[in-house]
Design a protein around this motif. Structure first.
Motif, PDB file in Angstrom:
ATOM      1  N   HIS A   1       0.861  -1.179   0.000  1.00  0.00           N
ATOM      2  CA  HIS A   1       0.000   0.000   0.000  1.00  0.00           C
ATOM      3  C   HIS A   1       0.901   1.234   0.000  1.00  0.00           C
ATOM      4  O   HIS A   1       1.739   1.392   0.886  1.00  0.00           O
TER       5      HIS A   1
ATOM      6  N   ARG B   1      -4.414   9.646   6.138  1.00  0.00           N
ATOM      7  CA  ARG B   1      -4.012   9.368   4.744  1.00  0.00           C
ATOM      8  C   ARG B   1      -2.895   8.341   4.659  1.00  0.00           C
ATOM      9  O   ARG B   1      -2.839   7.561   3.725  1.00  0.00           O
ATOM     10  N   TRP B   2      -1.954   8.358   5.625  1.00  0.00           N
ATOM     11  CA  TRP B   2      -0.822   7.428   5.519  1.00  0.00           C
ATOM     12  C   TRP B   2      -0.986   6.185   6.389  1.00  0.00           C
ATOM     13  O   TRP B   2      -0.184   5.268   6.313  1.00  0.00           O
TER      14      TRP B   2
ATOM     15  N   HIS C   1      -3.080  11.889  -2.879  1.00  0.00           N
ATOM     16  CA  HIS C   1      -3.945  12.706  -2.034  1.00  0.00           C
ATOM     17  C   HIS C   1      -3.412  14.132  -1.927  1.00  0.00           C
ATOM     18  O   HIS C   1      -2.205  14.345  -1.903  1.00  0.00           O
TER      19      HIS C   1
ATOM     20  N   ILE D   1       1.154  12.067  -0.607  1.00  0.00           N
ATOM     21  CA  ILE D   1       0.324  13.154  -0.091  1.00  0.00           C
ATOM     22  C   ILE D   1       0.996  14.480  -0.397  1.00  0.00           C
ATOM     23  O   ILE D   1       2.129  14.725   0.025  1.00  0.00           O
TER      24      ILE D   1
ATOM     25  N   ALA E   1      -0.003   2.390   5.494  1.00  0.00           N
ATOM     26  CA  ALA E   1       0.816   2.363   4.280  1.00  0.00           C
ATOM     27  C   ALA E   1       2.152   1.673   4.527  1.00  0.00           C
ATOM     28  O   ALA E   1       2.747   1.809   5.588  1.00  0.00           O
TER      29      ALA E   1
ATOM     30  N   VAL F   1      -1.639   3.290  -6.554  1.00  0.00           N
ATOM     31  CA  VAL F   1      -0.962   4.257  -5.689  1.00  0.00           C
ATOM     32  C   VAL F   1      -1.979   5.314  -5.281  1.00  0.00           C
ATOM     33  O   VAL F   1      -2.630   5.930  -6.124  1.00  0.00           O
ATOM     34  N   GLY F   2      -2.120   5.523  -3.990  1.00  0.00           N
ATOM     35  CA  GLY F   2      -3.050   6.534  -3.495  1.00  0.00           C
ATOM     36  C   GLY F   2      -2.437   7.919  -3.614  1.00  0.00           C
ATOM     37  O   GLY F   2      -1.386   8.182  -3.035  1.00  0.00           O
TER      38      GLY F   2
ATOM     39  N   ALA G   1       0.998   5.513  -0.432  1.00  0.00           N
ATOM     40  CA  ALA G   1       0.250   6.768  -0.439  1.00  0.00           C
ATOM     41  C   ALA G   1       1.217   7.915  -0.696  1.00  0.00           C
ATOM     42  O   ALA G   1       2.295   7.970  -0.109  1.00  0.00           O
TER      43      ALA G   1
ATOM     44  N   ALA H   1       4.742   5.826   2.569  1.00  0.00           N
ATOM     45  CA  ALA H   1       4.032   7.098   2.426  1.00  0.00           C
ATOM     46  C   ALA H   1       5.066   8.147   2.038  1.00  0.00           C
ATOM     47  O   ALA H   1       6.137   8.231   2.641  1.00  0.00           O
TER      48      ALA H   1
END
Length: 177
Positions: A9, A61-62, A49, A13, A65, A46-47, A11, A68
């Motif tokens: 996972h 958000r993280w 944000h 940001i 993960a 991939v997230g 993320a 991150a």
């Protein structure tokens, strides 16, 4: 920890406010990474944000993960607009709020709070892009804008490298994710 068959996972940001000139560098990098996704250069998984930097929202958000990556405008004692700094959880000293962020409350506070609560991601990377102007207005200054595409490319390579290092081994080699 992710099961061995799962993709990590990840993320990314971008912290900032597009109505505060160079403070919008985080969202600009996220926009460039979104184009990487559209062009097939970065996985849809991939997230990506955008955040205003409020600590609880950053942590959310993280959370969970494997990796991150946070991008924010930075201020330093010897400014060089557009210069990029990189810190990660392997560094002895992550940036403090006043050193690394253009926000009064935000990233540094989120890092300290997440560490105290045990809610840091497995691996956290912070990119700070030195800002020239964080006053009211839209659009990045020239040097800060020039840092966006190379930084987005660098982040995409870092994500790809992370995935290769964390992919399960099948038939003697890493799988693609």
């Amino acid at each position: 920890m992710s099961p061995p068959h799962a993709c990590p996972h990840i993320a990314v940001i971008g912290i900032g406010n597009v109505h505060r000139r160079d403070d919008g560098v985080g969202p600009a990098v996220i926009a460039r990474l979104a184009r990487h996704v559209e062009e097939g250069m970065l996985s849809l998984s991939v997230g990506l944000h955008v955040s205003d930097g409020e600590p609880a929202r950053l942590i959310a958000r993280w959370e969970g993960a494997d990796l991150a990556i946070v991008v924010d405008a930075a201020r330093t004692s010897r400014p060089a607009p557009g210069r990029v700094h990189r810190w990660d959880t392997g560094d002895l000293k992550l940036p403090h709020a006043a050193e690394a962020s253009s926000h009064g409350l935000g990233l540094g506070d989120a890092l300290r709070l997440a560490r105290a609560l045990g809610r840091l991601p497995q691996h956290l990377v912070v990119y700070g892009v030195e800002a020239a102007d964080t006053g009211f207005g839209t659009g990045l200054t020239t040097r800060t804008a020039e840092a966006v595409e190379p930084l987005a490319d660098r982040i995409a390579r870092e994500i790809h490298g992370h995935r290769l290092r964390t992919s399960p081994v099948l038939d003697g080699g890493p799988t693609s994710t």
